[in-house]
Design an enzyme around this catalytic site. Structure first.
Site, PDB file in Angstrom:
ATOM      1  N   ASP A 115      32.462  95.655  13.312  1.00  0.00           N
ATOM      2  CA  ASP A 115      31.944  96.502  14.446  1.00  0.00           C
ATOM      3  C   ASP A 115      30.961  95.699  15.122  1.00  0.00           C
ATOM      4  OD1 ASP A 115      31.879  98.860  15.624  1.00  0.00           O
ATOM      5  OD2 ASP A 115      30.866  99.778  14.356  1.00  0.00           O
ATOM      6  N   THR A 164      31.186  97.379  22.295  1.00  0.00           N
ATOM      7  CA  THR A 164      31.006  98.217  23.326  1.00  0.00           C
ATOM      8  C   THR A 164      30.983  97.341  24.681  1.00  0.00           C
ATOM      9  OG1 THR A 164      28.729  98.109  22.766  1.00  0.00           O
ATOM     10  CG2 THR A 164      30.029 100.052  22.412  1.00  0.00           C
TER      11      THR A 164
HETATM   12  N1  LIG Z   1      41.902 109.964  19.298  1.00  0.00           N
HETATM   13  C1  LIG Z   1      41.349 110.659  18.487  1.00  0.00           C
HETATM   14  N2  LIG Z   1      41.855 111.766  17.933  1.00  0.00           N
HETATM   15  C2  LIG Z   1      41.110 112.634  17.094  1.00  0.00           C
HETATM   16  N3  LIG Z   1      39.782 112.162  16.668  1.00  0.00           N
HETATM   17  C3  LIG Z   1      39.229 111.041  17.130  1.00  0.00           C
HETATM   18  C4  LIG Z   1      40.100 110.306  18.039  1.00  0.00           C
HETATM   19  N4  LIG Z   1      39.008 109.139  18.160  1.00  0.00           N
HETATM   20  C5  LIG Z   1      37.998 109.432  17.546  1.00  0.00           C
HETATM   21  N5  LIG Z   1      38.083 110.572  16.869  1.00  0.00           N
HETATM   22  C6  LIG Z   1      37.149 111.292  15.956  1.00  0.00           C
HETATM   23  O1  LIG Z   1      35.598 110.943  16.543  1.00  0.00           O
HETATM   24  C7  LIG Z   1      34.885 110.442  15.476  1.00  0.00           C
HETATM   25  C8  LIG Z   1      34.332 109.107  16.004  1.00  0.00           C
HETATM   26  O2  LIG Z   1      35.287 107.968  16.145  1.00  0.00           O
HETATM   27  P1  LIG Z   1      35.108 106.562  15.740  1.00  0.00           P
HETATM   28  O3  LIG Z   1      34.102 106.400  14.712  1.00  0.00           O
HETATM   29  O4  LIG Z   1      36.323 105.783  15.445  1.00  0.00           O
HETATM   30  O5  LIG Z   1      34.440 106.091  17.018  1.00  0.00           O
HETATM   31  P2  LIG Z   1      34.024 104.307  17.284  1.00  0.00           P
HETATM   32  O6  LIG Z   1      34.554 103.971  18.856  1.00  0.00           O
HETATM   33  O7  LIG Z   1      34.153 103.580  16.082  1.00  0.00           O
HETATM   34  O8  LIG Z   1      32.510 104.582  17.380  1.00  0.00           O
HETATM   35  P3  LIG Z   1      31.277 103.678  17.283  1.00  0.00           P
HETATM   36  O9  LIG Z   1      31.665 102.365  18.033  1.00  0.00           O
HETATM   37  O10 LIG Z   1      30.087 104.436  17.800  1.00  0.00           O
HETATM   38  O11 LIG Z   1      31.283 103.384  15.800  1.00  0.00           O
HETATM   39  C9  LIG Z   1      35.681 110.309  14.464  1.00  0.00           C
HETATM   40  O12 LIG Z   1      35.424 111.108  13.479  1.00  0.00           O
HETATM   41  C10 LIG Z   1      37.306 110.732  14.677  1.00  0.00           C
HETATM   42  O13 LIG Z   1      37.471 111.986  13.673  1.00  0.00           O
END
Ligand SMILES: Nc1ncnc2c1ncn2[C@@H]1O[C@H](COP(=O)(O)OP(=O)(O)OP(=O)(O)O)[C@@H](O)[C@H]1O
Length: 352
Positions: A115, A164
């Site tokens: 990450d 990001t």
């Molecule tokens: N396409 C999707 N469908 C359903 N739920 C989603 C989807 N994308 C993300 N989520 C929900 O949103 C939440 C955040 O997603 P995630 O942690 O993967 O984001 P991220 O992009 O990795 O953020 P960060 O970079 O801040 O860690 C998760 O709990 C997940 O349940």
């Protein structure tokens, strides 16, 4: 900790409670994932092809603002190819030795999720792209004339990097990723489906209007949709009959200062500073961050992408500028000399 990290329901950071909640709602397979149709289809091809060949999939780079599903996708990748997932992050890898220690524990077929990969140190980045290319690195032990390089063979594995700021990754590292996906903000209808799915998993009664209201204020971001749902659930349970409907959603979200477009206090503070303190700009990112008592990165990576998407803020070579729509949204008169019209808009990573 800053003013906005503490209690903002849409703040970028996630508390332990948030993380448990998120884990419960995370889709486990590409079929369960809502939205991002193109990425889903492309990724599914990459994974199926690798499975058919009996090989590790290409390295994958996921970029996009926080909360759009990068970690979720990394977990799905590992799940779909039945591989163990190892998680780390750029800030945890500050020395090449930190990465060498992780690589020495890799077993064949592992998925290594990094990450915030843009925040690794340069020497670690160099070691990583050698490992990604050759599955072999030289670990330097000792210093000066006595230093020796010990070769470390690494079994085939897949790196999933999340960032990001894809633009901050050095070219040689970016080039090692066979598949790159840019995640975009979600459409309201997709967020509505995400809210409905989460409500089902949480055993909540939700009306169509209630789901739409939450989706519309979620800044195009699933993480925020799920957080807002949680706040509305509390409100509905304490002040209503437990049903998440339009009335409870509106009342709860007003209480938590999430406006009808989904702007939170940080977004509004940025717009207010830009319009009221700096006459609409142009103003440098660092100055803007100081004005709202927030980290530069948070303003740039959390607040700005959505404000740019809404057409409220433009990143120009001379600094950040408010558009007439921003003044209107704040209920302020648009100045006759609004600068935006004269500037060429540039949404790239420009500083000041
Ligand atoms: N396409 C999707 N469908 C359903 N739920 C989603 C989807 N994308 C993300 N989520 C929900 O949103 C939440 C955040 O997603 P995630 O942690 O993967 O984001 P991220 O992009 O990795 O953020 P960060 O970079 O801040 O860690 C998760 O709990 C997940 O349940």
């Amino acid at each position: 900790m800053t003013e906005f990290d503490r209690d903002d329901v849409v703040a970028a950071g996630a508390s332990l409670d948030d993380r448990e909640f998120e884990a419960a709602l995370r889709p486990r397979t590409l079929n369960e994932l809502i939205g991002q149709d193109r990425v889903r289809e492309q990724l599914s091809l990459v994974l199926e092809a690798a499975l058919a060949r009996g090989a590790s999939p290409d390295h994958v780079l996921l970029s996009g603002p926080p909360g759009l599903g990068k970690t979720t996708l990394a977990m799905i990748i590992a799940h779909q190819i039945s591989a163990p997932l190892r998680l780390t992050s750029g800030p945890a890898i500050q020395h090449a030795g930190d990465l060498a220690a992780i690589l020495s524990g890799i077993t064949e077929g592992d998925v290594l999720f990094i990450d915030e990969i843009h925040r690794m140190s340069r020497p670690a980045e160099e070691l990583l792209y050698m490992a990604m290319e050759d599955f072999r690195v030289d670990v330097v032990v000792g210093k000066g004339p006595g230093a020796t390089a010990i070769p470390l063979e690494i079994p085939p594995f897949t790196v999933v990097g999340a960032t990001t700021r894809a633009g901050l990754l050095p070219g040689p590292l970016r080039d090692r990723f066979g598949f790159t996906a840019q995640l975009d903000f979600y459409e309201p209808a997709e967020l509505h489906s995400i809210v409905d799915r989460s409500a089902r998993l949480l055993d909540l009664r939700i009306t169509d209007d209630g789901g739409r209201e939450i989706a519309g204020r979620s800044r195009g971001t699933p993480r925020i949709a799920n957080r807002l749902l949680r706040r509305v659930r509390d409100y509905a349970q304490v002040r209503g009959d437990g049903t998440v409907d339009e009335t409870s959603a509106r009342a709860a979200l007003e209480l938590y200062e999430v406006d009808p477009l989904g702007l939170d206090r940080l977004d509004r503070a940025v717009l207010h500073a830009l319009c009221s303190s700096f006459g609409g700009g142009p103003v440098g990112l660092s100055t803007l961050a100081v004005a709202v008592a927030e980290e530069r990165e948070t303003v740039e990576e959390v607040a700005e992408p959505f404000l740019v998407r809404l057409g409220f803020l433009a990143r120009t070579p001379r600094g950040r500028v408010a558009t007439p729509a921003a003044w209107e949204h704040l209920g302020l008169p648009v100045p006759a000399t609004s600068t935006t019209g004269q500037l060429s808009l540039d949404t790239g990573d420009v500083e000041p």
